[in-house]
Design a protein around this motif. Structure first.
Motif, PDB file in Angstrom:
ATOM      1  N   VAL A   1       8.371  -0.625  -7.275  1.00  0.00           N
ATOM      2  CA  VAL A   1       7.263  -1.578  -7.292  1.00  0.00           C
ATOM      3  C   VAL A   1       6.716  -1.667  -8.717  1.00  0.00           C
ATOM      4  O   VAL A   1       6.408  -0.635  -9.338  1.00  0.00           O
ATOM      5  CB  VAL A   1       6.150  -1.153  -6.315  1.00  0.00           C
ATOM      6  CG1 VAL A   1       4.946  -2.074  -6.443  1.00  0.00           C
ATOM      7  CG2 VAL A   1       6.677  -1.149  -4.882  1.00  0.00           C
ATOM      8  N   PRO A   2       6.585  -2.879  -9.275  1.00  0.00           N
ATOM      9  CA  PRO A   2       6.066  -3.024 -10.646  1.00  0.00           C
ATOM     10  C   PRO A   2       4.662  -2.434 -10.790  1.00  0.00           C
ATOM     11  O   PRO A   2       3.847  -2.490  -9.858  1.00  0.00           O
ATOM     12  CB  PRO A   2       6.047  -4.542 -10.850  1.00  0.00           C
ATOM     13  CG  PRO A   2       7.040  -5.079  -9.872  1.00  0.00           C
ATOM     14  CD  PRO A   2       6.973  -4.168  -8.685  1.00  0.00           C
ATOM     15  N   ALA A   3       4.398  -1.889 -11.965  1.00  0.00           N
ATOM     16  CA  ALA A   3       3.110  -1.237 -12.219  1.00  0.00           C
ATOM     17  C   ALA A   3       1.933  -2.178 -11.982  1.00  0.00           C
ATOM     18  O   ALA A   3       0.867  -1.752 -11.538  1.00  0.00           O
ATOM     19  CB  ALA A   3       3.081  -0.703 -13.652  1.00  0.00           C
ATOM     20  N   LYS A   4       2.122  -3.473 -12.246  1.00  0.00           N
ATOM     21  CA  LYS A   4       1.014  -4.425 -12.098  1.00  0.00           C
ATOM     22  C   LYS A   4       0.577  -4.595 -10.648  1.00  0.00           C
ATOM     23  O   LYS A   4      -0.505  -5.136 -10.383  1.00  0.00           O
ATOM     24  CB  LYS A   4       1.404  -5.784 -12.682  1.00  0.00           C
ATOM     25  CG  LYS A   4       2.488  -6.514 -11.905  1.00  0.00           C
ATOM     26  CD  LYS A   4       2.750  -7.890 -12.481  1.00  0.00           C
ATOM     27  CE  LYS A   4       3.772  -8.656 -11.633  1.00  0.00           C
ATOM     28  NZ  LYS A   4       3.989 -10.026 -12.152  1.00  0.00           N
ATOM     29  N   LEU A   5       1.410  -4.145  -9.696  1.00  0.00           N
ATOM     30  CA  LEU A   5       1.076  -4.277  -8.285  1.00  0.00           C
ATOM     31  C   LEU A   5       0.559  -2.978  -7.673  1.00  0.00           C
ATOM     32  O   LEU A   5       0.214  -2.952  -6.493  1.00  0.00           O
ATOM     33  CB  LEU A   5       2.306  -4.740  -7.496  1.00  0.00           C
ATOM     34  CG  LEU A   5       2.919  -6.076  -7.915  1.00  0.00           C
ATOM     35  CD1 LEU A   5       4.159  -6.370  -7.070  1.00  0.00           C
ATOM     36  CD2 LEU A   5       1.908  -7.212  -7.786  1.00  0.00           C
ATOM     37  N   LEU A   6       0.492  -1.922  -8.469  1.00  0.00           N
ATOM     38  CA  LEU A   6       0.105  -0.615  -7.944  1.00  0.00           C
ATOM     39  C   LEU A   6      -1.403  -0.440  -7.906  1.00  0.00           C
ATOM     40  O   LEU A   6      -2.127  -0.913  -8.797  1.00  0.00           O
ATOM     41  CB  LEU A   6       0.714   0.493  -8.810  1.00  0.00           C
ATOM     42  CG  LEU A   6       2.238   0.595  -8.832  1.00  0.00           C
ATOM     43  CD1 LEU A   6       2.675   1.674  -9.810  1.00  0.00           C
ATOM     44  CD2 LEU A   6       2.791   0.866  -7.439  1.00  0.00           C
TER      45      LEU A   6
ATOM     46  N   LEU B   1       0.820  -1.207   0.000  1.00  0.00           N
ATOM     47  CA  LEU B   1       0.000   0.000   0.000  1.00  0.00           C
ATOM     48  C   LEU B   1       0.855   1.260   0.000  1.00  0.00           C
ATOM     49  O   LEU B   1       0.332   2.369  -0.170  1.00  0.00           O
ATOM     50  CB  LEU B   1      -0.912   0.012   1.231  1.00  0.00           C
ATOM     51  CG  LEU B   1      -1.964  -1.100   1.314  1.00  0.00           C
ATOM     52  CD1 LEU B   1      -2.634  -1.078   2.678  1.00  0.00           C
ATOM     53  CD2 LEU B   1      -3.001  -0.953   0.201  1.00  0.00           C
ATOM     54  N   LEU B   2       2.153   1.092   0.192  1.00  0.00           N
ATOM     55  CA  LEU B   2       3.081   2.221   0.326  1.00  0.00           C
ATOM     56  C   LEU B   2       4.187   2.131  -0.719  1.00  0.00           C
ATOM     57  O   LEU B   2       5.374   2.162  -0.405  1.00  0.00           O
ATOM     58  CB  LEU B   2       3.690   2.210   1.736  1.00  0.00           C
ATOM     59  CG  LEU B   2       2.678   2.111   2.890  1.00  0.00           C
ATOM     60  CD1 LEU B   2       3.380   1.738   4.183  1.00  0.00           C
ATOM     61  CD2 LEU B   2       1.909   3.415   3.028  1.00  0.00           C
TER      62      LEU B   2
ATOM     63  N   PRO C   1      -2.511   5.408   2.019  1.00  0.00           N
ATOM     64  CA  PRO C   1      -2.200   4.258   1.166  1.00  0.00           C
ATOM     65  C   PRO C   1      -2.608   4.461  -0.285  1.00  0.00           C
ATOM     66  O   PRO C   1      -3.531   5.204  -0.591  1.00  0.00           O
ATOM     67  CB  PRO C   1      -3.014   3.121   1.808  1.00  0.00           C
ATOM     68  CG  PRO C   1      -4.179   3.822   2.442  1.00  0.00           C
ATOM     69  CD  PRO C   1      -3.622   5.131   2.935  1.00  0.00           C
ATOM     70  N   ARG C   2      -1.877   3.790  -1.168  1.00  0.00           N
ATOM     71  CA  ARG C   2      -2.277   3.672  -2.555  1.00  0.00           C
ATOM     72  C   ARG C   2      -2.862   2.281  -2.730  1.00  0.00           C
ATOM     73  O   ARG C   2      -2.228   1.296  -2.394  1.00  0.00           O
ATOM     74  CB  ARG C   2      -1.076   3.852  -3.486  1.00  0.00           C
ATOM     75  CG  ARG C   2      -0.570   5.289  -3.558  1.00  0.00           C
ATOM     76  CD  ARG C   2       0.549   5.419  -4.564  1.00  0.00           C
ATOM     77  NE  ARG C   2       0.157   4.990  -5.911  1.00  0.00           N
ATOM     78  CZ  ARG C   2       0.962   5.015  -6.961  1.00  0.00           C
ATOM     79  NH1 ARG C   2       2.215   5.443  -6.825  1.00  0.00           N
ATOM     80  NH2 ARG C   2       0.536   4.609  -8.140  1.00  0.00           N
TER      81      ARG C   2
END
Length: 223
Positions: free
Chosen positions: A156-161, A142-143, A205-206
């Motif tokens: 962090v890879p874009a697919k996990l954002l 989340l961070l 958090p994101r």
């Protein structure tokens, strides 16, 4: 010196703690992450209470009935004993365990059983359950903006954002594969949490994770 001659860190000028929040988790790394999250979400409490840990690993999620009651009774007893050793009031007891599963109906059932038993066995002080789905690393996802503060090459890879991170299977392995060099280790988790607090990335958090929101909600309800 703080007001009334009290020192920071929840202690009086004579070194006696005014209150303690006891943490129990699967291991020391998880408890360090918990401590940082408590400091972020409840600075009012963490400024007046010492955060301490009991060493017993938490293994509750597969238990039920009398077995669950006995396990929680043991943990709660050790939390009370820890407060006595600190010569302080027991303000709260926070328990962590990785779900190793998704946020779904199974999560709801397990969380209710554990949270209810904690509340029943701990009258007189607050409790909070950190039943992390999938695991603590899912909460760290989340961070994502904090990771380069820990290791400059981490991203962090874009697919996990911006995901519901409780629906990401085995976030720890995803971080190991996706962050870059050096490879993420479980022992890096506390540093990620501390840097997030330092850079004021908590509590913003994101993405989302309902297990994280449930934990924060319980902390927010402590008076």
């Amino acid at each position: 010196m703080t007001p009334s001659g009290r020192q920071a860190g929840g202690r009086t000028s004579k070194g006696q703690a005014r209150g303690v929040i006891v943490l129990a988790g699967e291991d020391q790394n998880d408890c360090q992450i918990l401590a940082t999250l408590i400091r972020a979400h409840r600075p009012d409490l963490s400024e007046t209470a010492k955060l301490v840990r009991i060493n017993d690993p938490v293994r509750l999620r597969r238990k039920s009935g009398a077995e669950l009651a006995a396990a929680v009774k043991t943990l709660a007893g050790k939390a009370r004993a820890k407060a006595l050793r600190e010569r302080a009031d027991l303000l709260g007891f926070v328990v962590h365990e990785d779900l190793d599963g998704y946020v779904d109906a199974g999560y709801d059932r397990i969380r209710k059983a554990l949270a209810d038993e904690l509340a029943r066995q701990c009258p007189g002080f607050h409790t909070a359950l950190a039943l992390a789905a999938w695991e603590s690393e899912s909460w760290l996802l989340l961070l994502p903006d904090v990771f380069p503060h820990v290791r400059p090459r981490w991203k962090v890879p874009a697919k996990l954002l911006d995901k519901e991170t409780g629906r990401i299977r085995d976030a720890k392995e995803e971080l190991k594969r996706g962050l870059g060099e050096p490879v993420f280790r479980e022992s890096d988790g506390p540093s990620v949490a501390r840097e997030a607090l330092k850079h004021r990335l908590i509590p913003s958090p994101r993405g989302s994770n309902r297990s994280y929101a449930d934990f924060v909600g319980e902390l927010s309800g402590w008076s």
